[in-house]
Design an enzyme around this catalytic site. Structure first.
Site, PDB file in Angstrom:
ATOM      1  N   CYS A 163       0.824  -1.176  -0.075  1.00  0.00           N
ATOM      2  CA  CYS A 163       0.021  -0.001   0.074  1.00  0.00           C
ATOM      3  C   CYS A 163       1.053   1.235   0.072  1.00  0.00           C
ATOM      4  O   CYS A 163       0.951   1.828   0.905  1.00  0.00           O
ATOM      5  CB  CYS A 163      -1.040   0.136   1.227  1.00  0.00           C
ATOM      6  SG  CYS A 163      -1.598  -1.591   1.672  1.00  0.00           S
TER       7      CYS A 163
ATOM      8  N   ASP B  18      -4.778  -3.516  -5.995  1.00  0.00           N
ATOM      9  CA  ASP B  18      -5.451  -4.085  -4.869  1.00  0.00           C
ATOM     10  C   ASP B  18      -4.655  -4.737  -3.807  1.00  0.00           C
ATOM     11  O   ASP B  18      -4.234  -5.826  -4.466  1.00  0.00           O
ATOM     12  CB  ASP B  18      -6.876  -4.620  -4.892  1.00  0.00           C
ATOM     13  CG  ASP B  18      -7.728  -4.471  -3.753  1.00  0.00           C
ATOM     14  OD1 ASP B  18      -7.130  -4.840  -2.711  1.00  0.00           O
ATOM     15  OD2 ASP B  18      -9.007  -4.271  -3.622  1.00  0.00           O
TER      16      ASP B  18
ATOM     17  N   ASP C  79      -0.705   0.516  -5.451  1.00  0.00           N
ATOM     18  CA  ASP C  79      -1.730   1.596  -4.908  1.00  0.00           C
ATOM     19  C   ASP C  79      -2.738   1.158  -5.619  1.00  0.00           C
ATOM     20  O   ASP C  79      -2.829   0.727  -6.723  1.00  0.00           O
ATOM     21  CB  ASP C  79      -1.100   2.747  -5.036  1.00  0.00           C
ATOM     22  CG  ASP C  79      -2.149   3.775  -4.047  1.00  0.00           C
ATOM     23  OD1 ASP C  79      -2.128   3.977  -3.005  1.00  0.00           O
ATOM     24  OD2 ASP C  79      -3.189   4.131  -4.573  1.00  0.00           O
TER      25      ASP C  79
ATOM     26  N   ALA D  77       1.337   4.260  -2.195  1.00  0.00           N
ATOM     27  CA  ALA D  77       1.670   5.743  -2.025  1.00  0.00           C
ATOM     28  C   ALA D  77       1.448   6.552  -1.043  1.00  0.00           C
ATOM     29  O   ALA D  77       0.698   6.242   0.016  1.00  0.00           O
ATOM     30  CB  ALA D  77       0.133   6.068  -3.353  1.00  0.00           C
ATOM     31  N   PRO D  78       1.814   7.810  -1.182  1.00  0.00           N
ATOM     32  CA  PRO D  78       2.769   8.576  -2.351  1.00  0.00           C
ATOM     33  C   PRO D  78       4.110   7.965  -2.151  1.00  0.00           C
ATOM     34  O   PRO D  78       4.814   8.673  -3.124  1.00  0.00           O
ATOM     35  CB  PRO D  78       2.712  10.040  -1.863  1.00  0.00           C
ATOM     36  CG  PRO D  78       2.717  10.222  -0.106  1.00  0.00           C
ATOM     37  CD  PRO D  78       2.063   8.764   0.165  1.00  0.00           C
ATOM     38  N   GLY D  79       4.583   7.153  -1.416  1.00  0.00           N
ATOM     39  CA  GLY D  79       5.909   6.603  -1.980  1.00  0.00           C
ATOM     40  C   GLY D  79       7.236   6.937  -0.933  1.00  0.00           C
ATOM     41  O   GLY D  79       8.201   6.774  -1.123  1.00  0.00           O
ATOM     42  N   GLY D  80       6.790   7.589   0.189  1.00  0.00           N
ATOM     43  CA  GLY D  80       7.906   7.867   0.867  1.00  0.00           C
ATOM     44  C   GLY D  80       8.485   6.698   1.448  1.00  0.00           C
ATOM     45  O   GLY D  80       9.856   6.929   1.596  1.00  0.00           O
ATOM     46  N   LYS D  81       7.703   5.853   1.998  1.00  0.00           N
ATOM     47  CA  LYS D  81       8.210   4.705   2.674  1.00  0.00           C
ATOM     48  C   LYS D  81       9.078   3.787   1.444  1.00  0.00           C
ATOM     49  O   LYS D  81      10.153   3.348   1.605  1.00  0.00           O
ATOM     50  CB  LYS D  81       7.422   3.749   3.241  1.00  0.00           C
ATOM     51  CG  LYS D  81       6.897   4.698   4.475  1.00  0.00           C
ATOM     52  CD  LYS D  81       5.772   3.808   5.152  1.00  0.00           C
ATOM     53  CE  LYS D  81       5.102   4.535   6.273  1.00  0.00           C
ATOM     54  NZ  LYS D  81       4.263   5.862   5.739  1.00  0.00           N
TER      55      LYS D  81
ATOM     56  N   CYS E 293      -0.856   4.980  10.416  1.00  0.00           N
ATOM     57  CA  CYS E 293      -0.614   6.164  11.101  1.00  0.00           C
ATOM     58  C   CYS E 293      -1.843   6.833  11.790  1.00  0.00           C
ATOM     59  O   CYS E 293      -2.424   7.753  11.733  1.00  0.00           O
ATOM     60  CB  CYS E 293      -0.432   7.387  10.143  1.00  0.00           C
ATOM     61  SG  CYS E 293      -1.771   7.570   8.937  1.00  0.00           S
TER      62      CYS E 293
END
Length: 448
Positions: free
Chosen positions: A259, A310, A283, A261-265, A382
């Site tokens: 999962c 998915d 995503d 987006a937005p791709g930081g991790k 989060c």
């Protein structure tokens, strides 16, 4: 932009947030990018928008003492009063008479003389008498709810989970601003060098304890530096940096970010892999998958393959036991990021939380078979909701006997986390007040 136009713009943003459920950070970013807001006014606009929405229930409590209960007020008028009272009570940048004058002018233009008279009367009464004392509220949950502007049902829920003291501290943290943090691209530059460069440009910064790549910006605008524009650093909250640090990544691995987006991790993981190996990032929405690819390009990372899918159907795309590491940073209620997105606390309900917990469990159960034996799976959110976090962990372990909580997770946490109040046998709950970050949960499973 004149003071009138500035406050009219602020009112327009607040109205859209209230009426359409639009996200505050997106609306603010859009307005700032138009170039119509003077640089000197950017901070004030952001402060009033966030502050007014963060304190909405508190401001209504103040206003209700000066408005007849039977008097009907248009939503935009109440919002105008809220933003005006917020400035009068919580800010000292603009004198009260100027705040009242601008509010009355907006009321005249947007409404009529009668509305202008009402606005003037209410604000001058508050200026003269002051706001009511919340100390008179006898019920402690109601008092926390009003003083920190959180729905009372949510306060009661958190008190049942964590007790009154942690709940109050958490709610109080949610109405303050946290310091921005950035992550260094270590394949381009060292953290020490970035700290030196930012300090030389007048910013006040310090290393993060969460990640060897993290830097906390205490003062200054890092977004306007060349380091940010050139992809040397990227914005990421400290708590989410902990994910890649705890994934025990090595170069050359096969990794799944279910999962993403937005791709930081995902980009952080790719950096820990030294851009060697393969990282599949998915995503549910094609548009968001493109954001992951764009972020990877901005940071010059080539091992990320981002696509729309998915997370509950990834077995259709990958063989069983394909991955050394899996990250399930599942969609959640977001109740850990309230201080940055204050609208969340007004829009979520208990039904949403239950539904999201079910989705999180579905994702975990589906991706688990994709992990190789002795591989590691991190589950993170989060939010600070036990139904989504600890509850999902317990359900997953009951249904997946091949998985256990990896005990090395607890010994490998950074220094300072040994006595964190959110640490349990099932993982680590980071409260927003503990380290002045987003609220966040993560744990690490090992496949036997």
């Amino acid at each position: 932009m004149s003071n009138y136009r500035l406050r009219k713009t602020i009112l327009d943003i607040l109205e859209r947030m209230e009426k359409d459920g639009a996200y505050s950070h997106l609306l603010i970013d859009y307005e700032l990018k138009t170039g119509k807001i003077k640089a000197k006014d950017e901070g004030l606009l952001t402060e009033i928008v966030y502050g007014t929405f963060q304190r909405k229930l508190t401001l209504d409590y103040y206003l209700d003492a000066f408005i007849e209960s039977r008097k009907k007020i248009a939503p935009w008028v109440r919002m105008l009063l809220r933003m005006s009272v917020y400035q009068m009570v919580f800010l000292d940048k603009v004198p009260d008479h100027a705040i009242i004058h601008e509010a009355v002018e907006i009321a005249k233009t947007k409404g009529n003389k009668g509305i202008a008279s009402l606005v003037n009367g209410v604000l001058r009464s508050i200026q003269r008498k002051g706001v009511p004392d919340t100390g008179n509220i006898k019920n402690s949950a109601e008092r926390i709810a009003i003083e920190t502007s959180h729905p009372e049902w949510l306060v009661n829920r958190w008190i049942a989970m964590y007790g009154e003291q942690i709940t109050r501290e958490m709610c109080e943290a949610n109405v303050t601003r946290k310091a921005l943090s950035v992550r260094v691209q270590p394949l381009k530059i060292s953290r020490q060098e970035v700290i030196r460069l930012l300090t030389a440009q007048g910013l006040e910064v310090r290393p993060s304890v969460f990640s060897s790549q993290g830097i906390v910006i205490d003062k200054g605008n890092v977004l306007k530096t060349d380091l940010f524009k050139e992809g040397i650093v990227t914005i990421q909250d400290q708590s989410s940096m902990l994910v890649a640090e705890m994934l025990a990544i090595k170069p050359g691995m096969e990794v799944l970010d279910a999962c993403s987006a937005p791709g930081g991790k995902a980009t952080h993981i790719a950096e820990k892999m030294q851009n060697k190996g393969m990282l599949y990032a998915y995503d549910l929405h094609a548009k968001k998958a493109k954001l992951i690819s764009q972020k990877a390009r901005d940071l010059d990372l080539t091992i990320i393959v981002a696509n729309e899918a998915d997370a509950r159907k990834l077995q259709e795309l990958h063989e069983i036991e394909s991955f050394d590491r899996i990250l399930a940073d599942a969609p959640c209620s977001g109740l850990g990021v309230i201080r940055g997105k204050p609208e969340i606390k007004y829009n979520k309900n208990a039904t949403d939380i239950k539904r999201l917990a079910e989705i999180q469990l579905e994702i975990l159960l589906h991706v688990a078979p994709l992990l190789k034996k002795d591989g590691l799976l991190i589950y993170s959110t989060c939010t600070v909701e036990q139904t989504e976090n600890e509850g999902v962990v317990k359900s997953f372990l009951q249904q997946q006997p091949d998985f256990i909580i990896d005990q090395r997770f607890f010994t490998e946490l950074p220094a300072g986390f040994e006595h964190s109040p959110g640490r349990t046998e099932n993982g680590l709950q980071i409260f927003p007040q503990t380290f002045q970050t987003d609220g966040f949960f993560l744990t690490r499973f090992r496949k036997k």
